[in-house]
Enzyme design. Sequence first.
Site, PDB file in Angstrom:
ATOM      1  N   CYS A 116       1.118  -1.316   0.065  1.00  0.00           N
ATOM      2  CA  CYS A 116      -0.065   0.468  -0.189  1.00  0.00           C
ATOM      3  C   CYS A 116       1.035   1.100   0.213  1.00  0.00           C
ATOM      4  O   CYS A 116       0.881   1.960  -0.569  1.00  0.00           O
ATOM      5  CB  CYS A 116      -1.324   0.246   1.135  1.00  0.00           C
ATOM      6  SG  CYS A 116      -2.096  -1.528   1.256  1.00  0.00           S
ATOM      7  N   HIS A 256      -3.368   7.205   2.410  1.00  0.00           N
ATOM      8  CA  HIS A 256      -3.611   5.911   1.874  1.00  0.00           C
ATOM      9  C   HIS A 256      -4.825   5.668   3.261  1.00  0.00           C
ATOM     10  O   HIS A 256      -4.755   5.778   4.279  1.00  0.00           O
ATOM     11  CB  HIS A 256      -2.787   4.286   2.744  1.00  0.00           C
ATOM     12  CG  HIS A 256      -3.321   3.530   2.792  1.00  0.00           C
ATOM     13  ND1 HIS A 256      -3.819   2.763   0.787  1.00  0.00           N
ATOM     14  CD2 HIS A 256      -3.291   2.591   2.845  1.00  0.00           C
ATOM     15  CE1 HIS A 256      -4.259   2.062   1.090  1.00  0.00           C
ATOM     16  NE2 HIS A 256      -3.802   1.178   2.491  1.00  0.00           N
ATOM     17  N   ASN A 286     -10.308   0.018   0.247  1.00  0.00           N
ATOM     18  CA  ASN A 286      -9.137  -0.156   0.139  1.00  0.00           C
ATOM     19  C   ASN A 286      -8.523  -0.537  -1.534  1.00  0.00           C
ATOM     20  O   ASN A 286      -8.472  -1.886  -1.771  1.00  0.00           O
ATOM     21  CB  ASN A 286      -7.927  -1.031   1.273  1.00  0.00           C
ATOM     22  CG  ASN A 286      -6.770  -1.344   1.770  1.00  0.00           C
ATOM     23  OD1 ASN A 286      -5.682  -0.847   0.622  1.00  0.00           O
ATOM     24  ND2 ASN A 286      -6.395  -1.009   3.104  1.00  0.00           N
TER      25      ASN A 286
HETATM   26  N1  ACO Z   1     -18.470  -9.110   9.061  1.00  0.00           N
HETATM   27  C1  ACO Z   1     -18.860  -9.075  10.312  1.00  0.00           C
HETATM   28  N2  ACO Z   1     -18.272  -9.568  10.789  1.00  0.00           N
HETATM   29  C2  ACO Z   1     -16.648  -9.904  10.912  1.00  0.00           C
HETATM   30  C3  ACO Z   1     -16.298  -9.340   9.711  1.00  0.00           C
HETATM   31  C4  ACO Z   1     -17.069  -8.480   8.359  1.00  0.00           C
HETATM   32  N3  ACO Z   1     -17.104  -8.136   7.315  1.00  0.00           N
HETATM   33  N4  ACO Z   1     -14.854  -9.877   9.502  1.00  0.00           N
HETATM   34  C5  ACO Z   1     -14.696  -9.973  10.728  1.00  0.00           C
HETATM   35  N5  ACO Z   1     -15.870 -10.352  11.723  1.00  0.00           N
HETATM   36  C6  ACO Z   1     -15.600 -10.459  12.643  1.00  0.00           C
HETATM   37  C7  ACO Z   1     -14.788 -11.541  13.442  1.00  0.00           C
HETATM   38  O1  ACO Z   1     -15.180 -12.988  13.185  1.00  0.00           O
HETATM   39  C8  ACO Z   1     -14.726 -11.607  14.621  1.00  0.00           C
HETATM   40  O2  ACO Z   1     -16.056 -12.457  15.598  1.00  0.00           O
HETATM   41  P1  ACO Z   1     -15.324 -13.079  16.491  1.00  0.00           P
HETATM   42  O3  ACO Z   1     -15.444 -12.940  18.435  1.00  0.00           O
HETATM   43  O4  ACO Z   1     -17.306 -14.006  16.958  1.00  0.00           O
HETATM   44  O5  ACO Z   1     -14.427 -14.379  16.391  1.00  0.00           O
HETATM   45  C9  ACO Z   1     -15.485  -9.869  14.686  1.00  0.00           C
HETATM   46  O6  ACO Z   1     -15.991  -9.754  14.077  1.00  0.00           O
HETATM   47  C10 ACO Z   1     -14.586  -8.978  15.530  1.00  0.00           C
HETATM   48  O7  ACO Z   1     -13.410  -9.867  14.550  1.00  0.00           O
HETATM   49  P2  ACO Z   1     -11.671  -8.096  14.961  1.00  0.00           P
HETATM   50  O8  ACO Z   1     -11.248  -8.721  13.874  1.00  0.00           O
HETATM   51  O9  ACO Z   1     -11.407  -8.617  15.946  1.00  0.00           O
HETATM   52  O10 ACO Z   1     -12.979  -6.726  14.334  1.00  0.00           O
HETATM   53  P3  ACO Z   1     -11.702  -6.105  14.943  1.00  0.00           P
HETATM   54  O11 ACO Z   1     -12.712  -4.254  15.105  1.00  0.00           O
HETATM   55  O12 ACO Z   1     -10.630  -5.655  14.616  1.00  0.00           O
HETATM   56  O13 ACO Z   1     -12.493  -5.153  12.842  1.00  0.00           O
HETATM   57  C11 ACO Z   1     -11.186  -5.140  11.108  1.00  0.00           C
HETATM   58  C12 ACO Z   1     -11.632  -5.739  12.400  1.00  0.00           C
HETATM   59  C13 ACO Z   1     -11.996  -4.236  10.682  1.00  0.00           C
HETATM   60  C14 ACO Z   1     -10.069  -5.786  10.190  1.00  0.00           C
HETATM   61  C15 ACO Z   1      -9.706  -3.749  12.099  1.00  0.00           C
HETATM   62  O14 ACO Z   1      -9.333  -4.642  12.453  1.00  0.00           O
HETATM   63  C16 ACO Z   1      -9.009  -3.131  10.980  1.00  0.00           C
HETATM   64  O15 ACO Z   1      -9.318  -2.032   9.922  1.00  0.00           O
HETATM   65  N6  ACO Z   1      -7.558  -3.787  10.065  1.00  0.00           N
HETATM   66  C17 ACO Z   1      -6.387  -2.277   9.645  1.00  0.00           C
HETATM   67  C18 ACO Z   1      -6.959  -4.131   8.677  1.00  0.00           C
HETATM   68  C19 ACO Z   1      -6.222  -3.269   7.037  1.00  0.00           C
HETATM   69  O16 ACO Z   1      -6.961  -1.635   6.926  1.00  0.00           O
HETATM   70  N7  ACO Z   1      -6.275  -4.400   6.749  1.00  0.00           N
HETATM   71  C20 ACO Z   1      -6.051  -3.103   5.253  1.00  0.00           C
HETATM   72  C21 ACO Z   1      -4.677  -3.753   4.950  1.00  0.00           C
HETATM   73  S1  ACO Z   1      -3.227  -2.802   5.817  1.00  0.00           S
HETATM   74  C22 ACO Z   1      -3.766  -1.565   4.983  1.00  0.00           C
HETATM   75  O17 ACO Z   1      -3.876  -1.354   3.595  1.00  0.00           O
HETATM   76  C23 ACO Z   1      -2.803  -0.284   5.876  1.00  0.00           C
END
Ligand code: ACO
Length: 329
Positions: A116, A256, A286
């Site tokens: 990214c 980004h 993204n």
């Molecule tokens: N819809 C519904 N529920 C979901 C989804 C979805 N799409 N995805 C995950 N869940 C569930 C999980 O299974 C989990 O359930 P559980 O507790 O029963 O196991 C619950 O939601 C919580 O999951 P977490 O991963 O803890 O959720 P979090 O609040 O951390 O949010 C997210 C997840 C949005 C991915 C967050 O961690 C994030 O934004 N991270 C950054 C990742 C990113 O942006 N990456 C892009 C690439 S890197 C870059 O470009 C910077």
Amino acid sequence: MKRPHVMFTGTGRAVPKRIMTNHDFAAIGIETDDAWIVDRTGIRQRHVAGPGESLTSLAAEASKTAMAAAGVNAAEIDAIVMATVSPDHLLPAAAVEVQAAIGASRAAAFDVDAACTGWIYAVVVAEGLIATGNAETVLVIGGEVLTRIVNWKDRNTCVLFGDGVGATIVKRATKGKGLLSSYLRTDGTLAKLLWRPAGGGEMAASDATIADGSFWVHMQGREVFKHAVRSMADACERALDGAKLSADSVDLVIPHQANVRIIEATAKHANISMDKVYVNVDRYGNTSAGSIPIALDECIRSGRITDGSTVMFVGFGAGFTWGSLIVRF
Ligand code: ACO
């Protein structure tokens, strides 16, 4: 040599025709909902490449728009530096296919893989080519068709990404305008927090690696989130120090576009008001290396960036890589 060496003289963008909203996941059996995705990420929709659309076709379209804006024809391009992690083919480089598609027959063409942060790295490479006399006119492209490398059965990742390409013409700076500072960093010890375990030389693509999901993108979202905020805030500070500017003297920040919560937390850590920060992740998701140059093109065409604007670009991605640029337009 004293900066600025280079400036941007034209931009363009291209995205696939098809828009997939958060509501469309239900139809393909993904258990998610619009409220979850919007609350956690700010994403409402993304563009998804369809039949006949490819990284090359999108990159060629974005490049032609950037060339027209800069008044540059294909024969004048000395180098094409392309940032991507989702090439149409693993060999040769994606930039080579774009070179052929736009007819830039004199151009050296190669890829930069910094995920990214790729477009930021590619701009610095272009600056080096120009400052050392290897090129006068460089086409810098950042873009992806990530929807072809995500696991459409994994709701942790498939809701986050989209397809799109941005292109930028980089030329020698005039009248003090251009790239004032840059900052690039990598921490390879964290590579496995966001990676594709299979498909490379160590574990080849196979029915098994596709079936067990190791062929696709894997991510530990919480860890990525934490490192992204810390690293992007650091990169903002370093770019400002490099340009000897305060955050107040920046007119616009183009981060980004991974997640609106990452963007807001970064702005808070860097003491930058959100009204100076450009956000379009709601419309594109993204797009990795595409996100910053797509946003740049939108800002130029909408008049958000004008003559004299000071703009900070900041990125973070798989690797982990992170970095920043400050540019005076
Ligand atoms: N819809 C519904 N529920 C979901 C989804 C979805 N799409 N995805 C995950 N869940 C569930 C999980 O299974 C989990 O359930 P559980 O507790 O029963 O196991 C619950 O939601 C919580 O999951 P977490 O991963 O803890 O959720 P979090 O609040 O951390 O949010 C997210 C997840 C949005 C991915 C967050 O961690 C994030 O934004 N991270 C950054 C990742 C990113 O942006 N990456 C892009 C690439 S890197 C870059 O470009 C910077």
